[in-house]
Design an enzyme around this catalytic site. Structure first.
Site, PDB file in Angstrom:
ATOM      1  N   LYS A 174       9.761  -5.586  -2.428  1.00  0.00           N
ATOM      2  CA  LYS A 174       9.959  -4.503  -1.450  1.00  0.00           C
ATOM      3  C   LYS A 174       9.198  -4.795  -0.168  1.00  0.00           C
ATOM      4  O   LYS A 174       7.971  -4.812  -0.157  1.00  0.00           O
ATOM      5  CB  LYS A 174       9.475  -3.168  -2.008  1.00  0.00           C
ATOM      6  CG  LYS A 174       9.870  -2.013  -1.089  1.00  0.00           C
ATOM      7  CD  LYS A 174       8.965  -0.794  -1.224  1.00  0.00           C
ATOM      8  CE  LYS A 174       7.940  -0.679  -0.152  1.00  0.00           C
ATOM      9  NZ  LYS A 174       8.439  -0.497   1.222  1.00  0.00           N
ATOM     10  N   GLU A 249      -4.021  -7.884  -2.629  1.00  0.00           N
ATOM     11  CA  GLU A 249      -4.641  -8.491  -1.450  1.00  0.00           C
ATOM     12  C   GLU A 249      -4.709  -7.371  -0.433  1.00  0.00           C
ATOM     13  O   GLU A 249      -3.686  -6.964   0.115  1.00  0.00           O
ATOM     14  CB  GLU A 249      -3.806  -9.674  -0.979  1.00  0.00           C
ATOM     15  CG  GLU A 249      -4.588 -10.645  -0.133  1.00  0.00           C
ATOM     16  CD  GLU A 249      -4.627 -10.220   1.318  1.00  0.00           C
ATOM     17  OE1 GLU A 249      -5.603  -9.536   1.699  1.00  0.00           O
ATOM     18  OE2 GLU A 249      -3.705 -10.543   2.048  1.00  0.00           O
ATOM     19  N   CYS A 283      -5.269  -9.085   8.147  1.00  0.00           N
ATOM     20  CA  CYS A 283      -6.273  -8.551   7.209  1.00  0.00           C
ATOM     21  C   CYS A 283      -7.569  -9.352   7.243  1.00  0.00           C
ATOM     22  O   CYS A 283      -8.647  -8.794   7.071  1.00  0.00           O
ATOM     23  CB  CYS A 283      -5.703  -8.528   5.809  1.00  0.00           C
ATOM     24  SG  CYS A 283      -4.957 -10.088   5.343  1.00  0.00           S
ATOM     25  N   GLU A 384     -10.965  -0.522   8.474  1.00  0.00           N
ATOM     26  CA  GLU A 384     -10.006  -1.425   9.108  1.00  0.00           C
ATOM     27  C   GLU A 384      -9.299  -0.695  10.238  1.00  0.00           C
ATOM     28  O   GLU A 384      -8.770   0.393  10.032  1.00  0.00           O
ATOM     29  CB  GLU A 384      -8.962  -1.817   8.067  1.00  0.00           C
ATOM     30  CG  GLU A 384      -9.000  -3.257   7.702  1.00  0.00           C
ATOM     31  CD  GLU A 384      -7.833  -3.665   6.815  1.00  0.00           C
ATOM     32  OE1 GLU A 384      -7.291  -2.821   6.082  1.00  0.00           O
ATOM     33  OE2 GLU A 384      -7.501  -4.846   6.855  1.00  0.00           O
TER      34      GLU A 384
HETATM   35  P1  NAP Z   1       0.297   0.151   3.321  1.00  0.00           P
HETATM   36  O1  NAP Z   1       0.594   1.597   3.389  1.00  0.00           O
HETATM   37  O2  NAP Z   1      -0.696  -0.324   2.366  1.00  0.00           O
HETATM   38  O3  NAP Z   1       1.696  -0.588   3.081  1.00  0.00           O
HETATM   39  C1  NAP Z   1       1.852  -1.835   2.457  1.00  0.00           C
HETATM   40  C2  NAP Z   1       3.078  -1.807   1.562  1.00  0.00           C
HETATM   41  O4  NAP Z   1       2.888  -0.869   0.510  1.00  0.00           O
HETATM   42  C3  NAP Z   1       4.350  -1.369   2.273  1.00  0.00           C
HETATM   43  O5  NAP Z   1       5.444  -2.071   1.752  1.00  0.00           O
HETATM   44  C4  NAP Z   1       4.443   0.089   1.915  1.00  0.00           C
HETATM   45  O6  NAP Z   1       5.727   0.616   2.012  1.00  0.00           O
HETATM   46  C5  NAP Z   1       3.958   0.060   0.485  1.00  0.00           C
HETATM   47  N1  NAP Z   1       3.466   1.339  -0.019  1.00  0.00           N
HETATM   48  C6  NAP Z   1       3.075   2.442   0.684  1.00  0.00           C
HETATM   49  N2  NAP Z   1       2.686   3.420  -0.159  1.00  0.00           N
HETATM   50  C7  NAP Z   1       2.836   2.939  -1.413  1.00  0.00           C
HETATM   51  C8  NAP Z   1       2.592   3.480  -2.712  1.00  0.00           C
HETATM   52  N3  NAP Z   1       2.104   4.705  -2.890  1.00  0.00           N
HETATM   53  N4  NAP Z   1       2.844   2.708  -3.783  1.00  0.00           N
HETATM   54  C9  NAP Z   1       3.313   1.457  -3.629  1.00  0.00           C
HETATM   55  N5  NAP Z   1       3.568   0.905  -2.433  1.00  0.00           N
HETATM   56  C10 NAP Z   1       3.335   1.630  -1.330  1.00  0.00           C
HETATM   57  O7  NAP Z   1      -0.092  -0.351   4.707  1.00  0.00           O
HETATM   58  P2  NAP Z   1       0.415   0.268   6.084  1.00  0.00           P
HETATM   59  O8  NAP Z   1       0.515   1.758   6.039  1.00  0.00           O
HETATM   60  O9  NAP Z   1       1.625  -0.442   6.467  1.00  0.00           O
HETATM   61  O10 NAP Z   1      -0.797  -0.074   6.969  1.00  0.00           O
HETATM   62  C11 NAP Z   1      -1.939   0.756   6.886  1.00  0.00           C
HETATM   63  C12 NAP Z   1      -3.159  -0.058   6.920  1.00  0.00           C
HETATM   64  O11 NAP Z   1      -3.107  -1.040   5.892  1.00  0.00           O
HETATM   65  C13 NAP Z   1      -3.345  -0.877   8.166  1.00  0.00           C
HETATM   66  O12 NAP Z   1      -3.839  -0.136   9.211  1.00  0.00           O
HETATM   67  C14 NAP Z   1      -4.279  -1.908   7.659  1.00  0.00           C
HETATM   68  O13 NAP Z   1      -5.579  -1.402   7.636  1.00  0.00           O
HETATM   69  C15 NAP Z   1      -3.836  -2.149   6.262  1.00  0.00           C
HETATM   70  N6  NAP Z   1      -2.979  -3.332   6.135  1.00  0.00           N
HETATM   71  C16 NAP Z   1      -3.507  -4.405   5.511  1.00  0.00           C
HETATM   72  C17 NAP Z   1      -2.751  -5.542   5.355  1.00  0.00           C
HETATM   73  C18 NAP Z   1      -3.272  -6.741   4.676  1.00  0.00           C
HETATM   74  O14 NAP Z   1      -2.645  -7.791   4.764  1.00  0.00           O
HETATM   75  N7  NAP Z   1      -4.369  -6.668   3.981  1.00  0.00           N
HETATM   76  C19 NAP Z   1      -1.453  -5.575   5.856  1.00  0.00           C
HETATM   77  C20 NAP Z   1      -0.931  -4.451   6.478  1.00  0.00           C
HETATM   78  C21 NAP Z   1      -1.717  -3.338   6.589  1.00  0.00           C
HETATM   79  P3  NAP Z   1       6.173   1.397   3.347  1.00  0.00           P
HETATM   80  O15 NAP Z   1       6.110   0.415   4.446  1.00  0.00           O
HETATM   81  O16 NAP Z   1       7.550   1.804   3.022  1.00  0.00           O
HETATM   82  O17 NAP Z   1       5.226   2.527   3.517  1.00  0.00           O
END
Ligand code: NAP
Ligand code: MG
Length: 501
Positions: A174, A249, A283, A384
């Site tokens: 996904k 990760e 990240c 972050e």
């Molecule tokens: P996120 O919410 O953690 O999203 C990452 C993935 O998880 C997306 O595919 C998201 O789908 C999915 N997801 C969301 N809620 C979920 C749940 N309850 N159960 C399973 N999967 C779920 O990250 P984001 O909202 O895009 O970004 C928020 C913050 O995450 C950023 O500001 C940053 O701090 C951090 N981030 C970290 C990394 C990394 O590589 N470590 C990468 C991106 C972001 P949807 O897109 O459909 O919500």
């Protein structure tokens, strides 16, 4: 979407638009999957795993198909870089590098598939040597759910699919809702090279719904996730219900320690590279810059000159150095953190606002932002931000820098700039982080394990270790005792028959 070897819509027929962060324009209409689609994709992956042929093929056979896919990615590098830029706002230089690396990495995983040994490996030095043969066998785990973020949509898809496929698993992947295009595009490649139906399934839709359905699904054996620590925690707790294998990760707050003896030319540019690459949406970025109090002012002055000269613009223009952030929501979240930093008493040295210069009015641009006077207890040093925002902290001696670096819930990355490699290595040995760079940042080898200490994650990607995260280890015992007399332990529960005496 791609389920069971078919290109399909969501069962409900629902769709949503993915938006170009540069100008707010729609670039594609994307299926909006729900729980029914998850069930279909999992059923396809389960059947494909349980009945083969993929899971039972030799490593060489799997390798062949993965390498073919890798070659196609190489041919289409330019097109994919462009698509990824349109979808994510990444500059064409960044997405070009991603597209190059994605093809190289898939090729690496394809080569690993060849070497991946599912043949029994003998164990020696046994307890009852001569009475049995013992082996270990590495086998695929089964059906893997893979959930990826929006910052490296294409490369993260490869990091997930590559090792899972190399070891014979089947997957349901996904992508993030903001950046689904490249993952969906990849389905075409796997279809084209003839990966059997059901082995790769790609579905797009809301993480809250689909992510949860995948994480709790009884027919899924493993969840691999890259994204925020917050969602990582949720996944781990939900996966507990069925005791799935979990690799995570998650976030980071990389400590970037510049020593007094660092080469200033390299360290200033390198620290900008460490924290502003891809608008800071990485990240493992170096988001806490720790400067020696004596060299601090000079370093900051040079840095400010470079930040003010940074070229903000259209991601497709090769001269652009800073593109938009991925979404309006992300822009607002970053701007909120900038306000928090100001309230906490950090000094805004440059930037701090949305950039709305000519041609950028419709995009989600944020000026490169530098805070000085940051202390490690501020929220902008602890959480972050995931945007082009860097906080500078002062230290008086190296011990203090090490202590600050380790004082974080995260432990994904860190870096040290010094002309004394011995000293830098000593410091590296004391930093609690999964990846540490000395006089560099962001460069990762597919042969080196990548992953987090502490709340930055569980497990590793890349290297042999990364491959093993997609395998179960079986122990096989083959008796060689030959006669009943050689098995006296049976006497504990059963008497010998007359003929045995
Ligand atoms: P996120 O919410 O953690 O999203 C990452 C993935 O998880 C997306 O595919 C998201 O789908 C999915 N997801 C969301 N809620 C979920 C749940 N309850 N159960 C399973 N999967 C779920 O990250 P984001 O909202 O895009 O970004 C928020 C913050 O995450 C950023 O500001 C940053 O701090 C951090 N981030 C970290 C990394 C990394 O590589 N470590 C990468 C991106 C972001 P949807 O897109 O459909 O919500
Ligand atoms: Mg988008």
């Amino acid at each position: 979407m791609y389920i069971g070897g078919q290109f399909v819509d969501a069962d409900s027929g629902d769709r949503y638009d993915t938006i170009n962060p540069f100008n707010g324009e729609k670039i594609a209409s994307i299926p909006y999957a729900g729980v029914i689609d998850v069930d279909k994709a999992v059923a396809a992956a389960r059947t494909a795993f349980d009945s083969g042929p993929w899971s039972r093929m030799s490593g060489e056979e799997r390798s062949d198909l993965i390498l073919k896919a890798g070659a196609i990615l190489k041919e289409r590098m330019k097109d994919y870089a462009r698509l990824e830029s349109l979808d994510s706002g990444g500059t064409i230089n960044k997405t070009g590098a991603d597209a190059f690396l994605a093809s190289r990495q898939l090729t690496f995983f394809g080569e690993q598939a060849k070497r991946f040994n599912s043949e029994p490996q003998p164990i020696d030095k046994l307890m009852r040597e001569g009475r049995s043969f013992n082996y270990t066998i590495r086998e695929p785990i089964g059906v893997c759910a893979q959930i990826i973020p929006w910052n490296f949509p294409y490369m993260m898809a490869i990091w997930k699919l590559g090792p899972a496929l190399a070891t014979g698993n089947t997957v349901v992947l996904k992508p993030a809702s903001d950046t689904p295009v490249m993952a969906l595009e990849l389905a075409k490649v796997f279809d084209e090279v003839g990966i059997p139906p059901g082995v790769v399934n790609i579905i797009s839709g809301p993480g809250g719904v689909i992510g949860e359905a995948l994480t709790t699904h009884p027919d899924i054996d493993k969840v691999a996730f890259t994204g925020s620590t917050e969602v990582g925690r949720e996944i781990m707790s939900k996966a507990a219900g069925t005791l799935k294998k979990v690799t995570l990760e998650c976030g980071g707050k990389g400590a970037n320690i510049v020593l007094e003896d660092a080469d200033l030319d390299i360290a200033v540019d390198g620290s900008i590279w460490a924290s502003f690459y891809h608008q800071g949406q990485v990240c493992e970025s170096g988001t806490r810059l720790m400067l020696d109090a004596k060299g601090h002012d000079k370093f900051v002055k040079e840095m400010l000159e470079k930040l003010e000269a940074m070229k903000i613009g259209d991601p497709l223009d090769p001269s652009t150095q800073l593109g938009p952030v991925v979404s309006e929501g992300q822009m607002n979240s970053v701007l909120r953190y900038i306000e928090i930093g100001k309230k906490e008493g950090a000094v805004l040295a440059c930037g701090g606002q949305q950039e709305t210069g000519k041609g950028l009015e419709k995009g989600w641009f944020i000026q490169p932002t530098l805070f000085t006077g940051v202390t490690n207890n501020m929220r902008i040093a602890r959480e972050e931000i995931f945007g082009p925002v860097l906080g500078v902290m002062k230290y008086n001696n190296v011990e203090e820098a090490i202590e600050m670096a380790n004082d974080s819930i995260f432990g994904l990355s860190a870096g040290i700039w010094s002309s004394d490699i011995g000293k830098a290595k000593d410091i590296a040995s004391r930093l609690r982080s999964g990846t540490i760079w000395i006089n560099e940042w962001h460069i990762l080898s597919e042969r080196a394990p990548f992953g987090g200490y502490k709340q930055s994650g569980i497990g590793r990607e890349f290297g042999d270790v990364g491959l093993n995260e997609y395998t179960e280890l079986k122990a096989l015992y083959v008796d060689d005792a030959k006669t009943r007399d050689n098995k006296p332990w049976y006497d504990m529960v059963v008497s010998r028959s007359k003929s045995d005496n």
